[in-house]
Design an enzyme around this catalytic site. Sequence first.
Site, PDB file in Angstrom:
ATOM      1  CB  ALA A  75      -0.869  -0.008   1.250  1.00 36.52           C
ATOM      2  N   GLY A 109       0.641  -4.999   0.745  1.00 38.07           N
ATOM      3  CA  GLY A 109      -0.499  -5.049  -0.169  1.00 38.07           C
ATOM      4  C   GLY A 109      -0.132  -5.680  -1.515  1.00 38.07           C
ATOM      5  CD  GLU A 161      -2.434  -7.638   2.461  1.00 34.62           C
ATOM      6  OE1 GLU A 161      -2.210  -6.465   2.104  1.00 34.62           O
ATOM      7  OE2 GLU A 161      -2.966  -7.913   3.555  1.00 34.62           O
ATOM      8  CD  GLU A 170       1.514  -5.512   5.582  1.00 34.69           C
ATOM      9  OE1 GLU A 170       2.296  -6.438   5.898  1.00 34.69           O
ATOM     10  OE2 GLU A 170       0.785  -5.559   4.569  1.00 34.69           O
TER      11      GLU A 170
HETATM   12  N1  CAA Z   1       4.569   3.308  -0.325  1.00 32.16           N
HETATM   13  C1  CAA Z   1       4.991   4.505  -0.789  1.00 32.16           C
HETATM   14  N2  CAA Z   1       6.214   4.686  -1.320  1.00 32.16           N
HETATM   15  C2  CAA Z   1       7.032   3.622  -1.367  1.00 32.16           C
HETATM   16  C3  CAA Z   1       6.658   2.353  -0.895  1.00 32.16           C
HETATM   17  C4  CAA Z   1       5.360   2.216  -0.354  1.00 32.16           C
HETATM   18  N3  CAA Z   1       4.889   1.029   0.091  1.00 32.16           N
HETATM   19  N4  CAA Z   1       7.684   1.491  -1.076  1.00 32.16           N
HETATM   20  C5  CAA Z   1       8.679   2.210  -1.645  1.00 32.16           C
HETATM   21  N5  CAA Z   1       8.304   3.499  -1.817  1.00 32.16           N
HETATM   22  C6  CAA Z   1       9.071   4.603  -2.410  1.00 32.16           C
HETATM   23  C7  CAA Z   1      10.165   5.071  -1.458  1.00 32.16           C
HETATM   24  O1  CAA Z   1       9.643   5.977  -0.520  1.00 32.16           O
HETATM   25  C8  CAA Z   1      11.127   5.706  -2.418  1.00 32.16           C
HETATM   26  O2  CAA Z   1      10.634   6.978  -2.778  1.00 32.16           O
HETATM   27  P1  CAA Z   1      11.643   8.241  -2.925  1.00 32.16           P
HETATM   28  O3  CAA Z   1      12.562   7.854  -4.065  1.00 32.16           O
HETATM   29  O4  CAA Z   1      10.742   9.378  -3.256  1.00 32.16           O
HETATM   30  O5  CAA Z   1      12.358   8.350  -1.638  1.00 32.16           O
HETATM   31  C9  CAA Z   1      11.012   4.815  -3.677  1.00 32.16           C
HETATM   32  O6  CAA Z   1       9.755   4.133  -3.552  1.00 32.16           O
HETATM   33  C10 CAA Z   1      12.108   3.770  -3.750  1.00 32.16           C
HETATM   34  O7  CAA Z   1      12.121   3.054  -2.508  1.00 32.16           O
HETATM   35  P2  CAA Z   1      13.485   2.824  -1.657  1.00 32.16           P
HETATM   36  O8  CAA Z   1      14.425   3.958  -1.847  1.00 32.16           O
HETATM   37  O9  CAA Z   1      13.072   2.481  -0.258  1.00 32.16           O
HETATM   38  O10 CAA Z   1      14.047   1.525  -2.428  1.00 32.16           O
HETATM   39  P3  CAA Z   1      14.988   0.381  -1.822  1.00 32.16           P
HETATM   40  O11 CAA Z   1      15.405  -0.441  -3.015  1.00 32.16           O
HETATM   41  O12 CAA Z   1      16.047   0.963  -0.932  1.00 32.16           O
HETATM   42  O13 CAA Z   1      14.030  -0.507  -0.868  1.00 32.16           O
HETATM   43  C11 CAA Z   1      11.991  -1.678  -0.322  1.00 32.16           C
HETATM   44  C12 CAA Z   1      12.969  -1.236  -1.427  1.00 32.16           C
HETATM   45  C13 CAA Z   1      12.679  -2.724   0.594  1.00 32.16           C
HETATM   46  C14 CAA Z   1      10.816  -2.334  -1.023  1.00 32.16           C
HETATM   47  C15 CAA Z   1      11.573  -0.468   0.524  1.00 32.16           C
HETATM   48  O14 CAA Z   1      11.144   0.567  -0.360  1.00 32.16           O
HETATM   49  C16 CAA Z   1      10.435  -0.752   1.478  1.00 32.16           C
HETATM   50  O15 CAA Z   1      10.666  -1.326   2.527  1.00 32.16           O
HETATM   51  N6  CAA Z   1       9.211  -0.320   1.135  1.00 32.16           N
HETATM   52  C17 CAA Z   1       8.047  -0.441   2.008  1.00 32.16           C
HETATM   53  C18 CAA Z   1       7.523  -1.873   2.036  1.00 32.16           C
HETATM   54  C19 CAA Z   1       6.365  -1.963   3.013  1.00 32.16           C
HETATM   55  O16 CAA Z   1       6.471  -1.672   4.191  1.00 32.16           O
HETATM   56  N7  CAA Z   1       5.209  -2.390   2.496  1.00 32.16           N
HETATM   57  C20 CAA Z   1       3.987  -2.517   3.287  1.00 32.16           C
HETATM   58  C21 CAA Z   1       3.141  -1.284   3.136  1.00 32.16           C
HETATM   59  S1  CAA Z   1       1.717  -1.264   4.206  1.00 32.16           S
HETATM   60  C22 CAA Z   1       0.579  -2.250   3.450  1.00 32.16           C
HETATM   61  O17 CAA Z   1       0.803  -2.779   2.369  1.00 32.16           O
HETATM   62  C23 CAA Z   1      -0.739  -2.409   4.187  1.00 32.16           C
HETATM   63  C24 CAA Z   1      -1.671  -3.437   3.584  1.00 32.16           C
HETATM   64  O18 CAA Z   1      -1.678  -4.573   3.980  1.00 32.16           O
HETATM   65  C25 CAA Z   1      -2.658  -3.048   2.582  1.00 32.16           C
END
Ligand code: CAA
Length: 257
Positions: free
Chosen positions: A65, A108, A111, A131
């Site tokens: 998400a 998400g 999912e 999450e």
């Molecule tokens: N939402 C919004 N933006 C996101 C994102 C997300 N889930 N995942 C990555 N991005 C964005 C980052 O903020 C970054 O943006 P900027 O360049 O503007 O800073 C860009 O995408 C690239 O990401 P990273 O620099 O972090 O890339 P990385 O290669 O270093 O790491 C990653 C990759 C491990 C996937 C890391 O981005 C990460 O941990 N992302 C979040 C994953 C997460 O927590 N997902 C769960 C979300 S909550 C959910 O999904 C609830 C549900 O059940 C519905």
Amino acid sequence: MTDELVRIERDDPIAVVLLNRPKQLNALSDDVMEALVSALVELDRAGAVRCIVLGGSERVFAAGADIGMLAQTSPVEAATSARLARWESIRQIGKPIVAAVSGYCLGGGCELAMICDVIVASESARFGQPEINLGLIPGAGGTQRLTRAVGKAVAMDVILSGRFLSAREALDFGLVSRVVATEAWLEEAKRLARDIAKQSPVALRLAKEAVNRAYEGSLRLGVEYERQAFAIALSSEDAREGMSAFLEKRPPEFRGR
Ligand code: CAA
């Protein structure tokens, strides 16, 4: 094909839908989900399409998400918003959906892959429900679907620790059905989709629903549904054609009737 948040490629009898928000790692904002649902609903109605492939890119399926959007969401919105209806719309797509997963498939995104019917993963795929790292829990079916796919022990390990599963682990645990070389991430899913698309659309729809009953509901209700669905399938023209073709040693010609 468009340059929108979701790209649609028709190659009847299959269609490919690709999430296309690369700078945010295909984070599932409301706009992305809206575009995705409308693409899937349209393809579900398109008579010439018999199987749908859903993917992202080689680097990322979807990183979950949109966390920025989630941070602005009140609990009441989370419980009542159109977001829930969108997930339900995806669950209601009648045609088979093959998820083509390469790279990150998280939160998400995981999912979304699990709500599809089959997952083909590339060697570089990483699955997770991180999450917990945000002080949250999966909110679009992850606690239920992951547990049913891989069992309680692995689901607890993944959901409570936030760790990622490699493609090989996902295969061993039964989350995905095939692992392919990274460069073949989309081709193999398309190949599977073309194989599926050769089958009777009537039988595909019924089989998909019946397997989902096994996965989602109680065994008793699932078996009951399966019996009814089998009788409907048996009464279709496609079934008569399929059985005749087998007996006559020729390929069947399914017309969806
Ligand atoms: N939402 C919004 N933006 C996101 C994102 C997300 N889930 N995942 C990555 N991005 C964005 C980052 O903020 C970054 O943006 P900027 O360049 O503007 O800073 C860009 O995408 C690239 O990401 P990273 O620099 O972090 O890339 P990385 O290669 O270093 O790491 C990653 C990759 C491990 C996937 C890391 O981005 C990460 O941990 N992302 C979040 C994953 C997460 O927590 N997902 C769960 C979300 S909550 C959910 O999904 C609830 C549900 O059940 C519905």
